[in-house]
Design a protein around this motif. Sequence first.
Motif, PDB file in Angstrom:
ATOM      1  N   MET A   1       0.860  -1.191   0.000  1.00 38.13           N
ATOM      2  CA  MET A   1       0.000   0.000   0.000  1.00 38.13           C
ATOM      3  C   MET A   1       0.896   1.241   0.000  1.00 38.13           C
ATOM      4  O   MET A   1       2.096   1.156   0.152  1.00 38.13           O
ATOM      5  CB  MET A   1      -0.900  -0.005   1.234  1.00 38.13           C
ATOM      6  CG  MET A   1      -1.879  -1.158   1.292  1.00 38.13           C
ATOM      7  SD  MET A   1      -3.077  -1.192  -0.057  1.00 38.13           S
ATOM      8  CE  MET A   1      -4.045   0.264   0.286  1.00 38.13           C
ATOM      9  N   SER A   2       0.272   2.408  -0.144  1.00 38.62           N
ATOM     10  CA  SER A   2       1.096   3.613  -0.258  1.00 38.62           C
ATOM     11  C   SER A   2       1.402   4.248   1.102  1.00 38.62           C
ATOM     12  O   SER A   2       2.181   5.187   1.169  1.00 38.62           O
ATOM     13  CB  SER A   2       0.429   4.624  -1.186  1.00 38.62           C
ATOM     14  OG  SER A   2      -0.857   4.910  -0.720  1.00 38.62           O
ATOM     15  N   ARG A   3       0.766   3.756   2.186  1.00 42.19           N
ATOM     16  CA  ARG A   3       1.118   4.243   3.533  1.00 42.19           C
ATOM     17  C   ARG A   3       1.251   3.037   4.458  1.00 42.19           C
ATOM     18  O   ARG A   3       0.517   2.051   4.328  1.00 42.19           O
ATOM     19  CB  ARG A   3       0.018   5.169   4.076  1.00 42.19           C
ATOM     20  CG  ARG A   3      -0.141   6.459   3.311  1.00 42.19           C
ATOM     21  CD  ARG A   3      -1.158   7.377   3.966  1.00 42.19           C
ATOM     22  NE  ARG A   3      -2.245   6.656   4.603  1.00 42.19           N
ATOM     23  CZ  ARG A   3      -2.832   7.030   5.725  1.00 42.19           C
ATOM     24  NH1 ARG A   3      -2.443   8.120   6.351  1.00 42.19           N
ATOM     25  NH2 ARG A   3      -3.820   6.337   6.231  1.00 42.19           N
TER      26      ARG A   3
ATOM     27  N   ASP B   1      -1.999   2.043   6.160  1.00 42.50           N
ATOM     28  CA  ASP B   1      -2.952   1.329   5.292  1.00 42.50           C
ATOM     29  C   ASP B   1      -2.535  -0.120   5.110  1.00 42.50           C
ATOM     30  O   ASP B   1      -3.375  -1.021   5.040  1.00 42.50           O
ATOM     31  CB  ASP B   1      -3.029   2.005   3.916  1.00 42.50           C
ATOM     32  CG  ASP B   1      -3.828   3.300   3.961  1.00 42.50           C
ATOM     33  OD1 ASP B   1      -4.565   3.500   4.949  1.00 42.50           O
ATOM     34  OD2 ASP B   1      -3.696   4.112   3.021  1.00 42.50           O
TER      35      ASP B   1
ATOM     36  N   ILE C   1      -8.935  -5.325   8.039  1.00 39.13           N
ATOM     37  CA  ILE C   1     -10.104  -4.960   7.226  1.00 39.13           C
ATOM     38  C   ILE C   1     -10.651  -6.199   6.538  1.00 39.13           C
ATOM     39  O   ILE C   1     -11.865  -6.419   6.487  1.00 39.13           O
ATOM     40  CB  ILE C   1      -9.730  -3.867   6.193  1.00 39.13           C
ATOM     41  CG1 ILE C   1      -9.581  -2.514   6.892  1.00 39.13           C
ATOM     42  CG2 ILE C   1     -10.773  -3.774   5.085  1.00 39.13           C
ATOM     43  CD1 ILE C   1      -9.118  -1.396   5.999  1.00 39.13           C
TER      44      ILE C   1
ATOM     45  N   PRO D   1       5.217   6.575   3.370  1.00 32.64           N
ATOM     46  CA  PRO D   1       5.168   5.540   2.325  1.00 32.64           C
ATOM     47  C   PRO D   1       6.222   4.465   2.595  1.00 32.64           C
ATOM     48  O   PRO D   1       7.354   4.813   2.973  1.00 32.64           O
ATOM     49  CB  PRO D   1       5.498   6.311   1.043  1.00 32.64           C
ATOM     50  CG  PRO D   1       6.038   7.626   1.449  1.00 32.64           C
ATOM     51  CD  PRO D   1       5.717   7.865   2.895  1.00 32.64           C
TER      52      PRO D   1
ATOM     53  N   PHE E   1       8.167   2.690   0.827  1.00 34.86           N
ATOM     54  CA  PHE E   1       9.427   2.702   0.088  1.00 34.86           C
ATOM     55  C   PHE E   1      10.420   3.713   0.646  1.00 34.86           C
ATOM     56  O   PHE E   1      11.571   3.741   0.240  1.00 34.86           O
ATOM     57  CB  PHE E   1       9.180   2.930  -1.411  1.00 34.86           C
ATOM     58  CG  PHE E   1       8.542   4.237  -1.765  1.00 34.86           C
ATOM     59  CD1 PHE E   1       9.282   5.396  -1.808  1.00 34.86           C
ATOM     60  CD2 PHE E   1       7.187   4.301  -2.071  1.00 34.86           C
ATOM     61  CE1 PHE E   1       8.697   6.597  -2.139  1.00 34.86           C
ATOM     62  CE2 PHE E   1       6.588   5.498  -2.403  1.00 34.86           C
ATOM     63  CZ  PHE E   1       7.346   6.652  -2.438  1.00 34.86           C
TER      64      PHE E   1
ATOM     65  N   ARG F   1       6.794   8.273  -8.098  1.00 38.50           N
ATOM     66  CA  ARG F   1       6.636   8.361  -6.647  1.00 38.50           C
ATOM     67  C   ARG F   1       6.309   9.786  -6.228  1.00 38.50           C
ATOM     68  O   ARG F   1       5.564  10.012  -5.282  1.00 38.50           O
ATOM     69  CB  ARG F   1       7.916   7.883  -5.961  1.00 38.50           C
ATOM     70  CG  ARG F   1       8.041   6.386  -6.040  1.00 38.50           C
ATOM     71  CD  ARG F   1       9.327   5.909  -5.453  1.00 38.50           C
ATOM     72  NE  ARG F   1       9.344   4.454  -5.378  1.00 38.50           N
ATOM     73  CZ  ARG F   1      10.392   3.746  -5.022  1.00 38.50           C
ATOM     74  NH1 ARG F   1      11.517   4.337  -4.715  1.00 38.50           N
ATOM     75  NH2 ARG F   1      10.329   2.440  -4.968  1.00 38.50           N
TER      76      ARG F   1
ATOM     77  N   GLU G   1       3.322  10.934  -3.948  1.00 38.25           N
ATOM     78  CA  GLU G   1       3.563  11.639  -2.677  1.00 38.25           C
ATOM     79  C   GLU G   1       2.761  12.927  -2.593  1.00 38.25           C
ATOM     80  O   GLU G   1       2.301  13.314  -1.524  1.00 38.25           O
ATOM     81  CB  GLU G   1       5.045  11.963  -2.527  1.00 38.25           C
ATOM     82  CG  GLU G   1       5.842  10.820  -1.948  1.00 38.25           C
ATOM     83  CD  GLU G   1       7.300  11.200  -1.807  1.00 38.25           C
ATOM     84  OE1 GLU G   1       7.601  12.130  -1.047  1.00 38.25           O
ATOM     85  OE2 GLU G   1       8.121  10.574  -2.485  1.00 38.25           O
TER      86      GLU G   1
ATOM     87  N   ARG H   1      -0.555  13.116  -0.856  1.00 33.33           N
ATOM     88  CA  ARG H   1      -0.681  13.128   0.607  1.00 33.33           C
ATOM     89  C   ARG H   1      -0.727  14.539   1.166  1.00 33.33           C
ATOM     90  O   ARG H   1      -0.559  14.750   2.348  1.00 33.33           O
ATOM     91  CB  ARG H   1       0.466  12.335   1.237  1.00 33.33           C
ATOM     92  CG  ARG H   1       0.199  10.865   1.238  1.00 33.33           C
ATOM     93  CD  ARG H   1       1.319  10.100   1.902  1.00 33.33           C
ATOM     94  NE  ARG H   1       2.413   9.891   0.978  1.00 33.33           N
ATOM     95  CZ  ARG H   1       2.443   8.924   0.081  1.00 33.33           C
ATOM     96  NH1 ARG H   1       1.459   8.077   0.021  1.00 33.33           N
ATOM     97  NH2 ARG H   1       3.453   8.788  -0.748  1.00 33.33           N
TER      98      ARG H   1
ATOM     99  N   ASP I   1      -4.661   5.309  -4.582  1.00 34.09           N
ATOM    100  CA  ASP I   1      -5.564   4.715  -3.585  1.00 34.09           C
ATOM    101  C   ASP I   1      -6.885   5.481  -3.543  1.00 34.09           C
ATOM    102  O   ASP I   1      -7.957   4.896  -3.396  1.00 34.09           O
ATOM    103  CB  ASP I   1      -4.917   4.745  -2.189  1.00 34.09           C
ATOM    104  CG  ASP I   1      -3.754   3.773  -2.112  1.00 34.09           C
ATOM    105  OD1 ASP I   1      -3.656   2.894  -2.986  1.00 34.09           O
ATOM    106  OD2 ASP I   1      -2.941   3.894  -1.179  1.00 34.09           O
TER     107      ASP I   1
ATOM    108  N   GLY J   1      -8.660   2.410   2.974  1.00 35.54           N
ATOM    109  CA  GLY J   1      -8.793   3.740   2.388  1.00 35.54           C
ATOM    110  C   GLY J   1      -9.663   4.563   3.291  1.00 35.54           C
ATOM    111  O   GLY J   1     -10.494   4.020   4.020  1.00 35.54           O
TER     112      GLY J   1
END
Lengths: 246, 269
Positions: A95-97, A100, A107, A136, A138, B12, B16, B19, B139, B228
Motif C-alpha cells: 500500500m502507499s502508507r 494502510d 479490514i 510511504p 518505500f 513516486r 507523494e 498526501r 488509492d 482507504g
Amino acid sequence: MSHHLIEARDLHYTYPDGTPGLGGVSFRIEHGQSVGVVGANGAGKSTLLLLLTGILTPSLGEIYIGDARLTKKNRDRIGGRLGMVFQDPDDQLFMSRVGDDVAFGPINQGLDPDRVSRRVTEALQAVGISHLKNRPPFKLSAGEKRAAAIATVLAMEPDMLLLDEPSSWLDPKARRRLIKILQGFSHTKIITTHDLDLVLEICQRTIVLSRGRVLADGPTASLLTDRKLLDEAGLELPLSLHPAAG
Amino acid sequence: MSSLVQTLYELRRIDELSRGDSFLHRLHPAAKLLTTLAFLAVLASFERHQIIPLLPFAVYPIALAAWGDVPFRPIMRRLMMAEPLIIGVGLLNPLWERSAVAFGPWQISAGWLVFASIAVKGSLAVSAALALTAVTGMDGVAAALRAMKVPRLMVMEIQMTYRYLYLLVEEAMRTINAYRLRAGRAGNPKPGVWGPMVGRILIRTVDRAERIHQAMSLRERGGGRFPGRVIKFAWKDALFLCGWIALFLFLRLFDLSSWLGALVLGGLP
C-alpha cells in the motif's frame, strides 16, 4: 487441543517443473514454542512455510493446525491463524502508507473501523514504529520495513508467527532490535533462517533440514553445537560459538 | 541519473503529492474523479478539427494544480513523457486529409487541424489525469471507483497494475545498473543484449509479483477489501462537481475564446 499447535505429517512436495521441494517432513510444534528451521540453500525451508500457510498444497502428507486438517477448502479460515512475514519486506508492503498496509489484514478479517484502527495502533506500537504510520513504505530503512512487515501480520492477531529469513539485509542494530521485538512476543514462532545466532537467541528448539528432509530435531543448544551435524546440513557453527569468537 | 530512475522518482513524486492537505485533497475522491470524467467527456464531444474552443478548458488542470499546491514541473515532465504518444496518434492525419480549409487568414490542410486538435485534447486530458492523481492518489482513485460501485475485482486489478508498474521499473533499473557496472565504456545496453535483458526483467518481475500476491492473499484471505479513508460525500463535494460541470457545459456551448478575441479586436456588435 490448543489452536496454537501445528503438526506436519510426512509432508512431500514437488514443484511443477519436477524440482523436489520436501521429501517426507514430520514434526509437531506445541503452543508457545519458538522453533528455528535451519538448512542450506534449497533445503526446503521456504517451501515448508508456503505449505504451512496453505499457499502450496502438499503432494502427499497432512498439516494440522490445532485440531483441524489444513485443506484447500478451509485454508483461508484455518490458514488465517498463521501470520507469515516474508523474506523481502518490499514483497509484503504494497500500500502507499504504512498505516494502510497494517490495516489491510484486519479490514479483510471483516472488523469494524474502530477495531481496525485499534489493531493498527497496537501493532505499530508493538514493533516501535508508531511514528511511521503515514509514511510511504518505500521511504523506510530496511529495519523499519522489516518492523512494518511484522506489524502487518501482528495486526491480524495470528495464533502463530512464521518468519522467513527475518534478519536478512539488516544492519547489526536493526538485527538486535528485531531480536528484542521477537523475544517480546509470546506467540508460537517458526523462524526459517541462515542466521544461526538469531536462532540461538530466540528459539528453544531447532529443526535442521537437508535436501527436503528433517536431519535433526531437538534443543537448539545441543544441535547448533554439533559440528558434524551442521557440516552434514551444509551449515557452520554459529559465529558466537566459533572458537575465534573466544 | 538514468531516465528509468528519473521515471521511478517522478511516479513516486506524483503519488507523494497526493498526501497533501489542501481543500482539494480533502474532497471526496469520487467528486474529483467524476469531475475529471465529465471533463474528458466534454473534450471528446468537440468536432475533430476544433482547436480554439478547446483552449479555455486548460483552466481545469491548472486550477487543480494551483488549488492542490501541486508544483507544475512534475506534471509538465510527465506530460512531456506522454507527448510522443499523443503526437503519434495524430501524426497520420495530415497525410490522410489533404483538403484545404481556412484557418484565420491562412489556407491549411484539414489534416493538420485534426492533428492539432488531437494534440490539444490529448495534452488537456493527460494533464487533467495527472493533476487528479496528484491531488487524489491511486488509492483515492480506487476508493472513488469503489464508491461508484465499480466491481471490486476491477478496482483491485487497477491497483495491482499500478503496483506492477513500479515493480517493472525497479527490476529494469537493477538489471540496467548491473549491466552498466560491467559494461565499462559500452554504456547503454546494445541491441543484441536487449532481448535477453527484457526477458530476464519480465521473468524477475513476474516472480516478484507472485511473491507480492502470495503475501497479499495471506492477509486478504478472500476478503477482497482495500483500506482507504471512508469519507462521506458532502455538500462541498457536490458543489465542486456541479460547479465544474456547469463551467464545462458553458465552455462547450459558448465559444469563449472567439468571444474574447472579438472583444479585444472590437468585433462585437
